[in-house]
Design a protein around this motif. Structure first.
Motif, short mmCIF file in Angstrom:
data_model
loop_
_atom_site.label_atom_id
_atom_site.label_comp_id
_atom_site.label_asym_id
_atom_site.label_seq_id
_atom_site.Cartn_x
_atom_site.Cartn_y
_atom_site.Cartn_z
N THR A 34 -5.03 -3.49 4.05
CA THR A 34 -5.99 -2.09 3.80
C THR A 34 -7.35 -2.35 3.72
O THR A 34 -8.07 -3.36 3.44
N ILE A 66 0.99 -1.14 0.11
CA ILE A 66 -0.04 -0.05 0.05
C ILE A 66 1.13 1.07 -0.13
O ILE A 66 1.91 1.44 0.90
N THR A 82 -9.31 6.41 -0.26
CA THR A 82 -8.07 6.45 0.14
C THR A 82 -8.47 6.71 1.69
O THR A 82 -9.46 7.33 2.17
N ARG A 116 -2.80 5.58 -1.08
CA ARG A 116 -4.01 5.00 -0.11
C ARG A 116 -3.87 5.25 1.00
O ARG A 116 -4.98 5.35 2.01
#
Length: 723
Positions: free
Chosen positions: A718, A204, A617, A526
């Motif tokens: 994530t 990420i 994000t 992100r």
């Protein structure tokens, strides 16, 4: 008397009978052209009496002639595909007549080689550049004028010391966006010494953004970077994106050859802050010394705004270089450096470009985030001559590439106003050493030839243009008029065809987006930490434009009609999320806690910024704010000091150009200053005590919420989803 040993085959020197002979203009032109062509076959000249001698092993030749009025001629130096480096051009005036020498680059008719120079009562005159490469001199146009009204100037000698080198070239990248992140050079292949390239790094992408705000933003960033360093989080950050005063901090942090413990200093909790220590000077090796006006020598160079009427388009860059960067070894105007990522990439650049073998490069510190310094292009004409519409183009400087991938083909032509003329804007990324050069980018190739600039484009140019806030003022006053940086950059015209370089005016990155977040989203980051080092205190107004900084509000598509930003150009988040953010920051303020809030946001398309959107994000917003948990633990004598609560040099209303700023209490020191004791307007620095106290606050703000930052930057999974 000069030796006539040829370097490229035999040639005939001037015969003695030609010396001191008065001839017609046409005959002289033919004679002189043959003579100088013979001269220019040689690489070095022997100097006559009064001039220095060259090495005996090198070839030399003089052209010798008389001038009745004036004579002009062209001399070709190099074949196509090459350029000339001129290390010396000399004129020997043995008759000690009143002469005028004018040497122009034939291709551009510019005096890039030598300005008009008068040669009077000296026996020899010479030009020796401290930089070996001069641009665009594949051919010279030389004019020698005899300023004597009644008689001919006699016994004149001229010579040139030069060599030809292949044209250098730059790599070119186009069309980079969040949906094609591998287009960005740092993602094309593993980048040495970059956290992202290590095997333990999460897939990420992460980043931090340092907002603009002059000395206030710089000093706040010192504390924020100090906390991130001590918490061991900088190794988890892929990108650091910055604007204006934040770019000052990013440049020093990224490129200074000083270890981080020394550069950032040791963090202190509020109760550890010593009242007397606040007034002690910073060591010159400490990053905090960069923006204080009362530090100890030698790092006490003031930042003067009143000097601009006499400094021209490079005045601001020079001030930033002298006042902020020089003490960290990052500004050397007599020997400019280029910049790149590390020594291995420098070696690659030089292997592709032998012309750069003697060029010095600055490198990014090891294991640092990839730095992005944000600026903008204002237009082809002076901003004071075109409609103030803020239809400007974002621009980036990084150690691998500079430019913008933005293409306005997808945006209505109304975006391009009279500041750009009748052309679209199809940009590209090029390598930093090719910035500010005359170049043409082939439409189908990934490599472009160019002619080296003079001087080299250095990191001070990037940092300076990122912070030149006055460039975009609608009503510039005489103190700043005519002092906007101008640089070459290659773009494509409306008619299509190959992009070619043109001169553009450059301005502060905050004129288009003052946080640095959109450059991160362009790369598909992100997880981002956004440090909002603003002068706008959080209020409890229901109107978001009055409650928090318009720099934040603009990202949600709300037009606050504020200085420097057309908000609808920056929309990447949906409007309802703004209300949640404002409410959260107000609640933190009410609770006397650090104004830190994490938010998951859908990213929407923005063509101006090259963001395609359609993904999510996570942003941690860190808003500059005073809070009681810090204030009550600090020695109370600090708060009794009047100057710590108000900006230095600005009591009452501060003004610059047509904009006015009211005085602010700690920590909201104004970005701009009013008038000094000489009634001169100027940007200003902070006092040592103000800068230290501000950095202590921002350090504590991060440390107090360290769990939030650790979770954001170190978790390997994530929650980001495609929308």
């Amino acid at each position: 008397t000069a030796p006539t040993r040829p370097l490229h085959g035999p040639h005939t020197p001037l015969a003695p009978s030609q010396t001191n002979m008065r001839v017609s203009s046409q005959a002289l032109q033919q004679q002189l052209l043959l003579s100088v062509l013979s001269v220019l076959l040689c690489s070095t000249m022997v100097r006559a009496s009064g001039c220095s001698a060259c090495a005996d092993s090198l070839c030399s030749q003089w052209g010798q002639f008389d001038v009745e009025t004036d004579i002009s001629f062209d001399v070709k130096l190099c074949e196509p595909g090459n350029f000339a480096t001129i290390t010396r051009l000399e004129l020997l005036n043995e008759g000690k007549d009143n002469l005028k020498l004018d040497v122009k680059d034939k291709a551009t008719n510019s005096r890039a080689v030598l300005p008009t120079t008068h040669i009077t009562e000296i026996g020899c005159w010479s030009m020796s550049s401290p930089r070996p490469v001069l641009p665009d001199v594949a051919a010279l146009h030389i004019t020698v004028t005899c300023d004597n009204y009644y008689y001919t100037c006699t016994d004149i000698h001229i010579g040139v010391d030069f060599k030809c080198l292949p044209n250098p070239s730059t790599k070119v990248w186009t069309g980079c966006s969040d949906t094609d992140p591998t287009c960005f050079p740092e993602m094309e292949q593993p980048l040495p010494r970059w956290p992202r390239s290590t095997s333990t790094k999460s897939s990420i992408k992460t980043g931090i953004a340092l907002s603009g705000g002059g000395a206030r933003a710089y000093s706040a960033a010192v504390g924020q970077l100090r906390a991130m360093h001590e918490l061991g989080l900088l190794d988890q950050v892929d990108y650091i994106s910055s604007v204006s005063g934040g770019s000052w901090a990013t440049t020093v942090f990224s490129y200074a050859d000083t270890d981080l413990d020394t550069l950032l200093g040791k963090g202190k909790m509020p109760e550890e802050i010593s009242y007397p220590e606040l007034y002690e000077p910073f060591p010159c090796s400490h990053m905090g010394s960069g923006v204080v006006y009362n530090n100890a020598p030698p790092c006490d160079v003031p930042f003067r705004f009143d000097i601009f009427p006499s400094t021209g388009q490079w005045g601001w860059i020079d001030e930033v270089g002298k006042a902020i960067l020089a003490s960290f070894g990052l500004y050397s105007p007599l020997s400019p450096h280029s910049f790149t990522w590390d020594a291995s990439l420098e070696a690659d650049i030089k292997s592709r470009n032998p012309a750069l073998n003697d060029t010095h490069f600055r490198h990014v510190r090891q294991n640092a985030p990839f730095p992005i310094i944000n600026s903008c292009i204002l237009g082809k004409q002076s901003p004071q001559d075109c409609t103030f519409s803020n239809k400007w183009i974002p621009f980036e400087y990084t150690p691998l590439y500079v430019g913008t991938p933005t293409s306005l083909d997808d945006i209505t032509t109304a975006y391009v106003d009279n500041c750009f003329g009748d052309e679209t804007f199809t940009g590209a990324y090029i390598e930093p050493f090719a910035m500010n050069t005359k170049t043409t980018i082939p439409a189908t190739d990934k490599v472009a030839d160019f002619v080296l600039p003079l001087p080299m484009f250095d990191i001070a140019n990037a940092t300076g243009t990122s912070s030149v806030a006055y460039a975009g003022f609608e009503e510039a006053d005489t103190a700043i008029d005519g002092n906007v940086p101008v640089q070459n950059y290659a773009v494509s015209p409306w008619e299509g065809g190959e992009p070619s370089s043109q001169m553009y005016y450059f301005g502060d990155g905050g004129s288009v987006e003052n946080l640095g977040l959109l450059a991160l989203l362009r790369r598909g980051v992100r997880r981002a930490v956004v440090f909002i080092n603003t002068a706008k205190e959080i209020s409890f107004d229901s109107d978001a434009c009055k409650a928090i900084s318009a720099d934040v509000v603009s990202l949600f598509g709300v037009d606050c009609d504020s200085l420097g930003v057309i908000e609808d150009n920056n929309k990447v988040f949906e409007r309802p999320q703004l209300d949640l953010l404002v409410k959260a920051l107000q609640q933190k303020t009410t609770a006397n806690l650090p104004a830190v809030f994490q938010q998951e946001l859908d990213v929407f398309r923005n063509d101006l910024w090259g963001i395609k959107g359609g993904w999510q994000t996570t942003v941690v917003w860190v808003y500059l704010a005073d809070f009681s948990a810090f204030r009550r633990r600090v020695d109370q004598r600090v708060w009794d000091e009047d100057h710590l609560a108000r900006p230095w040099g600005c009591f009452g209303v501060c003004s610059i150009a047509s904009f006015e700023w009211t005085q602010s209490k700690f920590p909201y020191y104004s970005t701009y200053a009013g008038k000094d004791e000489n009634n001169e307007k100027q940007f200003y620095f902070l006092s040592t005590a103000q800068a230290k106290l501000l950095s202590h606050l921002t350090y504590y703000q991060v440390v107090k919420d360290q769990a939030l930052f650790r979770d954001l930057l170190t978790t390997s999974t994530t929650t980001a989803t495609t929308t």
